[in-house]
Write an enzyme that holds these catalytic residues in place. Structure first.
Site, mmCIF file in Angstrom:
data_model
loop_
_atom_site.group_PDB
_atom_site.id
_atom_site.type_symbol
_atom_site.label_atom_id
_atom_site.label_comp_id
_atom_site.label_asym_id
_atom_site.label_seq_id
_atom_site.Cartn_x
_atom_site.Cartn_y
_atom_site.Cartn_z
ATOM 1 N N GLY A 154 33.448 37.729 34.511
ATOM 2 C CA GLY A 154 33.467 37.144 35.716
ATOM 3 C C GLY A 154 34.649 36.380 35.861
ATOM 4 O O GLY A 154 34.697 35.572 36.871
ATOM 5 N N GLY A 157 37.826 37.116 36.133
ATOM 6 C CA GLY A 157 39.048 37.780 36.722
ATOM 7 C C GLY A 157 39.940 38.792 35.871
ATOM 8 O O GLY A 157 41.025 39.276 36.318
ATOM 9 N N LYS A 158 39.192 39.473 34.940
ATOM 10 C CA LYS A 158 39.845 40.524 34.122
ATOM 11 C C LYS A 158 40.418 41.684 34.869
ATOM 12 O O LYS A 158 41.335 42.214 35.044
ATOM 13 C CB LYS A 158 39.120 40.783 32.880
ATOM 14 C CG LYS A 158 39.090 39.764 31.768
ATOM 15 C CD LYS A 158 38.365 40.243 30.827
ATOM 16 C CE LYS A 158 36.868 40.732 30.873
ATOM 17 N NZ LYS A 158 35.983 39.636 31.523
ATOM 18 N N SER A 159 39.183 42.318 35.499
ATOM 19 C CA SER A 159 39.399 43.576 36.287
ATOM 20 C C SER A 159 40.251 43.328 37.727
ATOM 21 O O SER A 159 41.139 44.015 37.881
ATOM 22 C CB SER A 159 37.975 44.014 36.690
ATOM 23 O OG SER A 159 37.330 44.058 35.549
ATOM 24 N N TYR A 160 40.174 42.091 38.179
ATOM 25 C CA TYR A 160 41.016 41.520 39.336
ATOM 26 C C TYR A 160 42.414 41.469 38.733
ATOM 27 O O TYR A 160 43.179 42.203 39.596
ATOM 28 C CB TYR A 160 40.570 40.209 39.811
ATOM 29 C CG TYR A 160 41.264 39.828 40.922
ATOM 30 C CD1 TYR A 160 40.562 39.948 42.204
ATOM 31 C CD2 TYR A 160 42.297 38.870 40.858
ATOM 32 C CE1 TYR A 160 41.522 39.549 43.547
ATOM 33 C CE2 TYR A 160 43.176 38.512 41.819
ATOM 34 C CZ TYR A 160 42.581 38.784 43.207
ATOM 35 O OH TYR A 160 43.351 38.236 44.383
ATOM 36 N N ASP A 198 41.382 46.976 30.090
ATOM 37 C CA ASP A 198 40.420 45.937 30.666
ATOM 38 C C ASP A 198 38.988 45.943 29.784
ATOM 39 O O ASP A 198 38.497 46.585 29.921
ATOM 40 C CB ASP A 198 40.148 46.490 32.286
ATOM 41 C CG ASP A 198 39.214 45.575 32.929
ATOM 42 O OD1 ASP A 198 39.052 44.356 32.380
ATOM 43 O OD2 ASP A 198 38.768 45.716 33.873
ATOM 44 N N GLY A 233 33.657 41.792 29.647
ATOM 45 C CA GLY A 233 33.686 40.518 29.362
ATOM 46 C C GLY A 233 32.751 39.968 28.175
ATOM 47 O O GLY A 233 31.783 40.547 27.995
HETATM 48 N N1 LIG Z 1 42.371 35.440 41.116
HETATM 49 C C1 LIG Z 1 41.505 35.630 41.857
HETATM 50 N N2 LIG Z 1 41.686 35.366 43.299
HETATM 51 C C2 LIG Z 1 40.618 35.844 43.862
HETATM 52 N N3 LIG Z 1 39.423 36.565 43.514
HETATM 53 C C3 LIG Z 1 39.284 36.596 42.168
HETATM 54 C C4 LIG Z 1 40.426 36.201 41.465
HETATM 55 N N4 LIG Z 1 40.025 36.516 39.980
HETATM 56 C C5 LIG Z 1 38.839 37.206 40.136
HETATM 57 N N5 LIG Z 1 38.419 37.165 41.319
HETATM 58 C C6 LIG Z 1 36.931 37.710 41.950
HETATM 59 O O1 LIG Z 1 36.057 37.203 41.270
HETATM 60 C C7 LIG Z 1 35.008 38.151 40.877
HETATM 61 C C8 LIG Z 1 35.128 38.738 39.363
HETATM 62 O O2 LIG Z 1 36.144 39.077 38.911
HETATM 63 P P1 LIG Z 1 36.358 40.242 38.014
HETATM 64 O O3 LIG Z 1 35.501 41.368 38.326
HETATM 65 O O4 LIG Z 1 37.752 40.763 37.758
HETATM 66 O O5 LIG Z 1 35.852 39.642 36.569
HETATM 67 P P2 LIG Z 1 35.813 40.425 35.305
HETATM 68 O O6 LIG Z 1 36.341 39.307 34.157
HETATM 69 O O7 LIG Z 1 36.459 41.700 35.219
HETATM 70 O O8 LIG Z 1 34.220 40.414 34.985
HETATM 71 P P3 LIG Z 1 33.676 41.244 33.876
HETATM 72 O O9 LIG Z 1 33.749 41.151 32.587
HETATM 73 O O10 LIG Z 1 32.039 40.844 34.043
HETATM 74 O O11 LIG Z 1 33.629 42.708 34.465
HETATM 75 C C9 LIG Z 1 35.470 39.333 41.725
HETATM 76 O O12 LIG Z 1 34.751 39.477 42.915
HETATM 77 C C10 LIG Z 1 36.901 38.965 42.022
HETATM 78 O O13 LIG Z 1 37.360 39.765 43.274
#
Ligand SMILES: Nc1ncnc2c1ncn2[C@@H]1O[C@H](COP(=O)(O)OP(=O)(O)OP(=O)(O)O)[C@@H](O)[C@H]1O
Length: 340
Positions: A46, A48-51, A230, A233
């Protein structure tokens, strides 16, 4: 040998995707110069890796990367930069093939080989290095792409197949590691013999080539590979509240991330044995991590006090990755290719 970026940049929550890509862009030039490049996002679920890697999961029309406020991630920007650089020097006739792979519960799934099915129901693949690839064992689909738009259309369609789950920390938590590889090849050398003269068709209609990442298509020369990773998490089970099969997934995720940290630790300390085979993730990444690669690790951390333990763990991973230095990696790795 891993040619790790020694510099450290820190980006706050308000920083733009464009600013983050500023650190990635030079690596695309290195790719065209013949270096393998690996960019991986690591961190707590959660954060922001995928973001960062892919951009937001919105259904709306994306803002193009040249707009300053565009929130497109590393992948579309890298694809755009890659084809821009290729078009600058058409005489090199570089071709680009893409493979998309998911490592889920310590199994490898070829997302390009599926026909609209969910993760884990598609065909499994073996993690084979370039040295051990055997035609009868592994078929990893590689689709040719001729533009950034084609690259993104291919990725967008296939990434929907990725395994996700709602946890109490993140509603769309990725349950797998995603590895997108762009392989750059040059035209065949005159008269070079083809070991596998004809490509087989995969289930999705793409070409399926024997071997995993490192397996070279017969008569063509692999120039360099770009790998965008990616990672799933890292997760504290007590905080994410997962149970049952999700708990099993979490345990596989945490074990494979620990194995990745061990591999980076072994490379950093130049140990004789690098434990690539302790997980499918590290075995799959062996060809790139064990060869000449420019590695960029993006750590995504939470600013919340309650996640401080995960944040420290994540920073520990980053510290380990930074210790991996330019130099000869020993033990179990394929013969390094000379960067051109
Ligand atoms: N820099 C940012 N600006 C705006 N929104 C963000 C940002 N980073 C992350 N988010 C939002 O936060 C939420 C979680 O981000 P994300 O899906 O990238 O997490 P993750 O690290 O890939 O999680 P996981 O490991 O569980 O897949 C998403 O809704 C994403 O759009």
């Amino acid at each position: 040998s891993v040619l790790a970026a020694r510099s450290l940049e820190v980006y706050g929550p308000a920083e733009s995707q464009q600013a983050v890509f500023g650190d990635v862009r030079p690596l695309l030039t290195s790719l065209l110069d013949g270096y393998n490049v690996c960019i991986m996002a690591y961190g707590q679920t959660g954060c922001g890796k995928s973001y960062t890697m892919l951009g937001p999961q919105s259904t709306g029309e994306p803002v193009p990367p040249w707009e300053p406020h565009s929130d497109l991630g590393v992948l579309p920007r890298a694809a755009g930069e890659l084809f821009r650089l290729i078009s600058e020097n058409p005489s090199r006739s570089l071709k680009v093939d893409v493979s998309i792979v998911e490592v889920y519960n310590n199994d490898i799934f070829d997302l390009l080989a599926k026909d609209g099915r969910t993760a884990a129901s598609g065909p499994k693949r073996e993690a084979l290095t370039a040295q051990e690839a055997k035609p009868e064992v592994c078929l990893l689909t590689r689709e040719p792409v001729h533009s950034a738009a084609e690259f993104m259309a291919l990725a967008a369609g296939r990434l929907q197949l990725r395994a996700e789950l709602a946890t109490s920390v993140h509603a769309n938590s990725s349950r797998s590691h995603l590895i997108i590889t762009a392989t750059l090849t040059t035209a065949p050398a005159r008269g070079s013999p083809g070991k596998w003269p004809r490509a087989r068709r995969s289930a999705s209609g793409g070409r399926a080539w024997p071997g995993a990442l490192g397996a070279q298509r017969p008569a063509e020369q692999v120039h360099a590979k770009l790998q965008l990773v990616d990672l799933a998490g890292s997760e504290c089970v007590g905080v994410s509240g997962v149970t049952g099969s999700a708990l099993r997934e979490t345990s596989f995720i945490n074990r494979s991330l620990a194995a990745l940290a061990d591999v980076l630790g072994a490379l950093a300390e130049r140990r004789g044995h690098v434990p690539y085979r302790n997980s499918k993730l590290t075995h799959f990444l062996q060809d790139v991590l064990g060869g000449d690669v420019k590695l960029l690790v993006i750590l995504c951390v939470s600013p919340c006090r309650k996640h401080v333990a995960e944040t420290l763990r994540c920073l520990g991973f980053g510290a380990r990755a930074r210790q991996v230095q330019r130099g000869q990696a020993r033990g179990g790795s394929p013969a390094p290719r000379k960067p051109r």
